[in-house]
Design a protein around this motif. Structure first.
Motif, short mmCIF file in Angstrom:
data_model
loop_
_atom_site.label_atom_id
_atom_site.label_comp_id
_atom_site.label_asym_id
_atom_site.label_seq_id
_atom_site.Cartn_x
_atom_site.Cartn_y
_atom_site.Cartn_z
N ASP A 5 0.80 -1.22 0.00
CA ASP A 5 0.00 0.00 0.00
C ASP A 5 0.84 1.28 0.00
O ASP A 5 0.37 2.32 0.40
N GLY A 7 2.08 3.82 -2.27
CA GLY A 7 2.01 4.36 -3.62
C GLY A 7 3.02 5.47 -3.88
O GLY A 7 3.28 5.83 -5.03
N ILE A 11 4.79 6.71 -7.51
CA ILE A 11 4.57 8.03 -8.11
C ILE A 11 5.90 8.73 -8.37
O ILE A 11 6.09 9.35 -9.42
N VAL A 32 0.49 6.39 -12.22
CA VAL A 32 0.06 7.20 -11.08
C VAL A 32 -1.30 6.71 -10.58
O VAL A 32 -1.52 6.55 -9.38
N MET A 33 -2.22 6.43 -11.50
CA MET A 33 -3.53 5.93 -11.10
C MET A 33 -3.41 4.57 -10.39
O MET A 33 -4.06 4.33 -9.38
N LEU A 36 -2.19 5.14 -6.87
CA LEU A 36 -3.24 5.67 -6.01
C LEU A 36 -4.27 4.60 -5.63
O LEU A 36 -4.67 4.48 -4.47
N SER A 39 -2.92 2.08 -3.20
CA SER A 39 -2.78 2.66 -1.87
C SER A 39 -4.12 2.73 -1.16
O SER A 39 -4.20 2.65 0.06
N TRP A 40 -5.19 2.84 -1.90
CA TRP A 40 -6.53 2.99 -1.35
C TRP A 40 -7.16 1.64 -0.99
O TRP A 40 -7.85 1.53 0.03
#
Length: 80
Positions: A5, A7, A11, A32-33, A36, A39-40
């Motif tokens: 998790d 991210g 990035i 990048v997406m 993210l 990580s979520w």
């Protein structure tokens, strides 16, 4: 769940690769997406698992929480 998790490093590396011209804008946006989203997901998934009281790992069915007087969990011990 086996997912990292963190991210931030993804990035940063994506930004360096994009700035160096190694990847194009579309691939940069995808990386990048992905950073993210990954990580979520773990935090959300853990919240769901805890709320529904699902087992976290095999063998958890033998662990019993002992509530305190105020309703919070005091300790977790294996039942014999």
């Amino acid at each position: 769940m086996a997912i990292n998790d963190c991210g931030g490093p993804g990035i940063v590396l994506s930004s360096v690769a994009y700035a160096a011209g190694i990847i194009n804008q579309e691939f940069f946006a995808s990386l990048v997406m992905l950073a993210l989203i990954t990580s979520w997901i773990p935090g959300t998934w853990l919240r769901i698992v805890v709320k529904k009281k699902w087992r976290h790992m095999p063998g958890d069915e033998n662990i019993t929480p002992h509530p305190r007087d105020d309703g919070k969990i005091k300790s977790i011990n294996r039942s014999i």
